[in-house]
Scaffold this motif. Structure first.
Motif, mmCIF file in Angstrom:
data_model
loop_
_atom_site.group_PDB
_atom_site.id
_atom_site.type_symbol
_atom_site.label_atom_id
_atom_site.label_comp_id
_atom_site.label_asym_id
_atom_site.label_seq_id
_atom_site.Cartn_x
_atom_site.Cartn_y
_atom_site.Cartn_z
ATOM 1 N N GLY A 395 45.781 31.660 30.908
ATOM 2 C CA GLY A 395 47.131 31.999 30.496
ATOM 3 C C GLY A 395 47.205 32.163 29.003
ATOM 4 N N SER A 396 48.343 31.789 28.409
ATOM 5 C CA SER A 396 48.521 31.957 26.963
ATOM 6 C C SER A 396 49.463 30.879 26.429
ATOM 7 C CB SER A 396 49.072 33.348 26.639
ATOM 8 O OG SER A 396 50.327 33.545 27.262
ATOM 9 N N VAL A 397 49.398 30.677 25.109
ATOM 10 C CA VAL A 397 50.214 29.675 24.432
ATOM 11 C C VAL A 397 51.623 30.223 24.226
ATOM 12 C CG1 VAL A 397 50.514 28.337 22.320
ATOM 13 C CG2 VAL A 397 48.220 28.647 23.303
ATOM 14 N N LEU A 398 52.626 29.491 24.725
ATOM 15 C CA LEU A 398 54.018 29.894 24.539
ATOM 16 C C LEU A 398 54.606 29.349 23.243
ATOM 17 C CD1 LEU A 398 55.589 29.409 28.087
ATOM 18 C CD2 LEU A 398 54.790 31.524 27.031
ATOM 19 N N GLN A 419 51.674 28.852 29.612
ATOM 20 C CA GLN A 419 52.089 29.464 30.882
ATOM 21 C C GLN A 419 50.881 30.183 31.461
ATOM 22 O OE1 GLN A 419 54.907 32.985 31.231
ATOM 23 N NE2 GLN A 419 56.219 31.332 31.985
ATOM 24 N N TRP A 420 50.672 29.992 32.791
ATOM 25 C CA TRP A 420 49.479 30.534 33.442
ATOM 26 C C TRP A 420 49.740 31.918 34.020
ATOM 27 C CZ3 TRP A 420 45.926 27.736 31.617
ATOM 28 C CH2 TRP A 420 46.059 26.357 31.479
ATOM 29 N N SER A 421 48.776 32.793 33.859
ATOM 30 C CA SER A 421 48.795 34.094 34.526
ATOM 31 C C SER A 421 47.886 34.093 35.744
ATOM 32 C CB SER A 421 48.357 35.198 33.557
ATOM 33 O OG SER A 421 47.071 34.914 33.014
ATOM 34 N N SER A 422 46.965 33.112 35.798
ATOM 35 C CA SER A 422 46.058 32.960 36.936
ATOM 36 C C SER A 422 45.828 31.475 37.160
ATOM 37 C CB SER A 422 44.725 33.665 36.647
ATOM 38 O OG SER A 422 43.770 33.393 37.654
ATOM 39 N N GLY A 423 46.005 31.016 38.400
ATOM 40 C CA GLY A 423 45.809 29.618 38.710
ATOM 41 C C GLY A 423 46.962 28.757 38.230
ATOM 42 N N THR A 424 46.773 27.440 38.329
ATOM 43 C CA THR A 424 47.772 26.477 37.879
ATOM 44 C C THR A 424 47.067 25.160 37.643
ATOM 45 O OG1 THR A 424 49.973 25.570 38.369
ATOM 46 C CG2 THR A 424 48.405 25.672 40.194
ATOM 47 N N THR A 425 47.813 24.046 37.498
ATOM 48 C CA THR A 425 47.225 22.704 37.454
ATOM 49 C C THR A 425 48.016 21.813 38.395
ATOM 50 O OG1 THR A 425 48.631 21.942 35.645
ATOM 51 C CG2 THR A 425 46.528 22.970 35.035
ATOM 52 N N GLU A 426 47.384 20.711 38.813
ATOM 53 C CA GLU A 426 48.032 19.779 39.725
ATOM 54 C C GLU A 426 47.585 18.363 39.388
ATOM 55 O OE1 GLU A 426 47.866 20.879 43.885
ATOM 56 O OE2 GLU A 426 47.303 22.929 43.360
ATOM 57 N N ALA A 427 48.074 17.385 40.137
ATOM 58 C CA ALA A 427 47.615 16.016 39.963
ATOM 59 C C ALA A 427 46.091 15.984 40.118
ATOM 60 C CB ALA A 427 48.269 15.108 40.992
ATOM 61 N N ALA A 452 55.364 21.487 34.409
ATOM 62 C CA ALA A 452 56.091 21.989 35.573
ATOM 63 C C ALA A 452 55.325 23.041 36.359
ATOM 64 C CB ALA A 452 57.433 22.580 35.119
ATOM 65 N N ALA A 453 54.161 23.453 35.888
ATOM 66 C CA ALA A 453 53.413 24.509 36.572
ATOM 67 C C ALA A 453 52.918 24.032 37.930
ATOM 68 C CB ALA A 453 52.240 24.959 35.714
ATOM 69 N N VAL A 459 55.842 30.229 36.876
ATOM 70 C CA VAL A 459 56.299 30.424 35.490
ATOM 71 C C VAL A 459 56.526 29.084 34.790
ATOM 72 C CG1 VAL A 459 57.361 32.645 35.995
ATOM 73 C CG2 VAL A 459 58.729 30.552 36.194
ATOM 74 N N GLY A 460 56.266 27.979 35.483
ATOM 75 C CA GLY A 460 56.433 26.663 34.869
ATOM 76 C C GLY A 460 55.465 26.465 33.716
#
Length: 598
Positions: A395-398, A419-427, A452-453, A459-460
């Motif tokens: 992603g990129s730095v907001l 904000q991620w454009s590919s993938g996300t993060t979780e616990a 929040a992602a 878009v979190g």
């Protein structure tokens, strides 16, 4: 030089510093490097397994009572918070069964010692009903260093872990935690060389970590509400960037973390960091403070943080060997040697450790950049969501912000918003490093707090600690060579040659920004500045010299243009005296300098 001139020099220095920092890196950028090949280790082998299989009574065994409802409730409560938006992303995967558990766990005196070539061997087995994986805590204080151990689990008895020599466990003042093995039972085979009285060894099992999921299940969901990674996550083996050597190196610096925090077993992600000393490879390790620390007061003391660090087991190359596959690659390794606590900060969520063992072959010491990351920069994150096989998010730095959740809510703009454009993060992704590309490869800029992602909120925004803000506290470890013997921040001059001087500003990281007010070859006053450099000893600092040009004061701003004109060297004889040497456009000179009293 008059004091009024020095005050003017200070103002000029401040102006040059403000203009130069956006254009020039004033703080270190250290490239990564591969792990040097560790010394060859003998393959694990069992010396008495066939005899024990034929005569099971030879294996000392203990089976704990089933996990209680109150223990399950602790896990559910801990994981419920990590799934909320805007919260830290640690995951809990098990419980620690206390050492006062019934029945009594085996000790060396209770084992059946069998003569083997070169000594004696015995086996002990500890079971916790319905565990998917297990770790056993062993009290090894006073055990000779030449004693060896091999481990295997009932869920995958063919997979042997070891041999682990007691001498290779640096801290035996506290019980040591074994590797993770599959199944509800872990068996330990102990080998004692000739000359050691095996039954009198002060060795015993004292506790058990009961894991509700394990490596073979990819730490996936169980009845204890440990989640599975969302479908929007991307395996590293599936990434379009996988053909890039820099991408693979960065991925190889990231490991999954399994550790005990009181009565719970936690899981996070961390990154192996390089330092500026090219002659050594110290296994520095960066993660998130909340992985080890309490998320609310009272926060842990350094001693309590060390208790958690001592239980750390890192899982390397826990990733799919092929895109879309679930099998682990041949490089998968465990490093159950624990770690030494070095530094933590609750408000900026920084955790810094030194691994006690040597990282496995093919691992990588990640490079890092101690300068602020610009808004809009492309970023990459390698992590283990829910403990799953390694994933990659891009992603990129907001911008920069601060969470509303204490203690991270203290301070201003302590976190990088992504904000991620590919993938996300979780616990389970907590502590994973955010990387940005550089000329030398990917470099670390911070570690994941939370956010929040998610796959349901693409878009979190996720928040990462800022390595540039943590660096002053880490500099003495990551840039240890030739640290200065004093803080030289001040105005400097030669009293016998008034009319010129230096303004030196020394950052907490020891980087110097110096402005030199002098005269050019025609006698016209001019300024040169040295925005960064290297301590070649504790008293000598050398860096490039620049001149600057820009828009006229009465014209619209069109930019700032630095031009390197030579080099400068500061040599200090004590805290108040030294020498300034320089080369400018081919002309060299040297002048004594002293602090300007005023």
């Amino acid at each position: 030089m008059q004091n009024r001139s020095f005050r003017w020099l200070r103002r000029m220095a401040a102006a040059l510093l403000a203009a130069a920092l956006p254009a020039l890196a004033a703080l270190p950028i250290v490239p990564g490097e591969p792990v040097q090949a560790p010394k060859a280790q003998a393959a694990p082998e069992l010396r008495i397994e066939a005899r024990v299989e034929a005569h099971p009574a030879l294996r000392a065994s203990a089976r704990l009572a089933p996990v209680q409802a109150r223990e399950l409730a602790l896990v559910r409560r801990a994981n419920a918070g990590s799934r909320l938006a805007g919260k830290p992303k640690r995951v809990v995967i098990g419980v620690v069964r206390a050492q006062d558990a019934t029945p009594r766990l085996p000790s060396a005196a209770e084992l059946a010692w069998i003569p083997v070539e070169g000594g004696h061997a015995a086996q002990m087995a500890v079971a916790s009903p319905d565990a998917q994986a297990l770790r056993v805590s062993l009290d090894l204080a006073g055990v000779p260093g030449n004693v060896e151990m091999v481990f295997f689990g009932s869920g995958d008895p063919a997979h042997l872990v070891g041999p682990v020599r007691v001498a290779d466990i640096p801290d035996r003042t506290s019980p040591w935690w074994s590797p993770v093995t599959e199944g509800e039972t872990q068996t330990v085979e102990v080998f004692v060389p000739e000359g050691v009285d095996a039954p009198s060894l002060p060795m015993r099992a004292v506790a058990v970590s009961h894991l509700f999921s394990g490596p073979s299940s990819r730490f996936e969901k169980t009845s204890q509400d440990i989640g599975s990674a969302g479908s929007c996550n991307v395996d590293v083996a599936c990434s379009a960037s996988g053909g890039d050597a820099a991408f693979r190196n960065a991925s190889a610096s990231v490991a999954q973390m399994v550790f005990n925090d009181g009565s719970l077993v936690g899981l996070c992600t961390g990154t192996l960091l390089n330092d500026a000393d090219k002659s050594t490879q110290v296994p520095w390790f960066l993660s998130a403070n909340h992985c080890f620390d309490n998320e609310q007061a009272p926060y842990k003391t350094p001693g309590q943080m060390q208790q958690v660090a001592g239980t750390l087991d890192t899982l390397w190359f826990f990733e799919a060997s092929t895109c879309g596959g679930s099998a682990l690659g041949a490089s998968y390794r465990e490093l159950p040697s624990g770690a030494t606590y070095i530094f933590n900060d609750a408000t900026s969520d920084v955790l810094f450790l030194r691994l006690n063992g040597t990282p496995p072959a093919s691992a990588y010491f990640a490079g890092w950049d101690a300068n602020p990351v610009p808004v809009g920069t492309a970023v990459t994150d390698f992590h283990h969501p829910q403990g799953d096989l390694k994933k990659v998010s891009q992603g990129s730095v907001l911008g920069f912000t601060t969470p509303t959740v204490p203690p991270a809510s203290s301070g201003v703009n302590r976190y990088i918003g992504v904000q991620w454009s590919s993938g996300t993060t979780e616990a389970g992704s907590s502590g994973s490093a955010i990387f940005t590309p550089s000329a030398s490869g990917y470099v670390v800029r911070g570690a994941l707090w939370g956010g929040a992602a998610s796959c349901s909120n693409r878009v979190g925004m996720d928040l990462f600690s800022r390595f540039d803000q943590a660096y002053p506290a880490l500099a003495k470890y990551l840039s240890p060579t030739n640290a200065p013997f004093a803080d030289f921040t001040d105005l400097w001059w030669n009293p016998a040659e008034s009319g010129w001087g230096l303004n030196i500003t020394q950052h907490a990281s020891h980087v110097i920004f110096a402005v030199w007010y002098t005269y050019d070859t025609s006698g016209k006053r001019t300024w040169y500045f040295m925005p960064s450099g290297t301590w070649t000893s504790s008293s000598t600092y050398t860096g490039p010299l620049y001149s600057a040009s820009g828009s006229a004061f009465d014209a619209p701003f069109q930019g700032f243009a630095p031009t390197q004109v030579g080099t400068g060297t500061l040599r200090f004889t004590d805290a108040s005296n030294g020498t300034w040497s320089y080369t400018v456009n081919g002309a060299s000179g040297s002048e004594p300098i002293t602090r300007q009293p005023f």
